[in-house]
Design an enzyme around this catalytic site. Structure first.
Site: not given
Length: 278
Positions: A178, A237
């Protein structure tokens, strides 16, 4: 450890009237998971807090996928499960620390010092013969005074102003695929905040008989050693939840830092913000 308790400690002290145990299990892909897990069996006396509806507020144009609720909402949530100024709050999940650290971080942000996470989670407690219940725990109303720790949280503008500052390091807590933009299951854009370095949040954990524990302080200090060279550390995050385990680990390693609560999902909500890949 400064921010964790062991399953043995909790089992030995579980009848202490000042202890409030909070079940924080959740699954981002199954919004009913936490409720179902709690009903199936939880630590005796544990209250449940919902990550999606009580530790996150309504999603808007900006603020990310799991915005921090208002102080008033949080105060109400915590007082309703019996948390007061003198409460020793122990949060737990399955051991991965994501849900438990979210509650720990929010309580610390509100100025409640006696907030801890159960190392090893529910499975470690079960292994020691800790009592499990299916009954909904009742609560007396608590009284929690709030003292916001502004230095713990930053917003998008704060991060953007520091992109070119070589004395500031920005940590992306998501898995590497990611981070580099190879895989993005949730957000509309893939990649990371320019200049951010990748410290996958699950790398703070170690397995022991299929149970997850936080690594030792010495191991964490080695893992985060390069961060010691910076004047400021900012952690994020996808939506602000799995940055919290990294925040817990950084705290154990003695590294002061700030949380970008809106995280990547907030960053990309501003069309002018650049995203890097690879």
């Amino acid at each position: 450890m400064n921010n964790l308790v062991s399953a043995k400690w909790l089992k030995d002290n579980i009848n202490d009237k000042n202890i409030v145990i909070v079940d924080c299990r959740f699954n981002l892909m199954d919004k009913e998971y936490g409720k179902k897990s709690y009903e199936k069996g939880h630590i005796k006396g544990a209250k449940r807090v919902d990550i999606e509806t009580e530790l996150s507020s309504i999603v808007k144009n900006h603020g990310g996928r799991h915005p921090i609720p208002s102080v008033k909402e949080l105060k109400n949530t915590f007082e309703n499960i019996g948390i007061s100024n003198d409460s020793i709050v122990i949060s737990y999940d399955e051991g991965d620390l994501a849900g438990a650290s979210r509650l720990w971080w929010i309580l610390k942000y509100l100025g409640h010092e006696k907030a801890y996470v159960l190392d090893g989670g529910l499975e470690a407690f079960k292994e020691l013969g800790g009592e499990i219940s299916t009954e909904n725990a009742k609560s007396n109303k608590g009284k929690l005074d709030i003292s916001i720790q502004e230095h713990m949280k930053v917003d998008m503008e704060y991060v953007r102003e520091r992109l070119e500052n070589e004395n500031v390091v920005i940590i992306d807590s998501r898995e590497y695929k990611r981070y580099i933009g190879e895989f993005e299951p949730v957000d509309k854009k893939a990649g990371h905040i320019p200049g951010a370095v990748n410290y996958f949040w699950m790398d703070i954990l170690e397995k022991d008989d299929d149970k997850l524990y936080l690594k030792s302080q010495n191991e964490l200090k080695k893992q985060f050693a390069e961060l010691m060279d910076y004047d400021e550390v900012i952690v994020y995050c996808g939506s602000g939840i799995t940055a919290c385990p990294n925040s817990l680990a950084l705290s154990e390693a003695g590294i002061r830092h700030k949380l970008y609560a809106g995280s990547f999902s907030d960053w990309i909500s501003y069309d002018e913000n650049i995203v890097e890949t690879k």
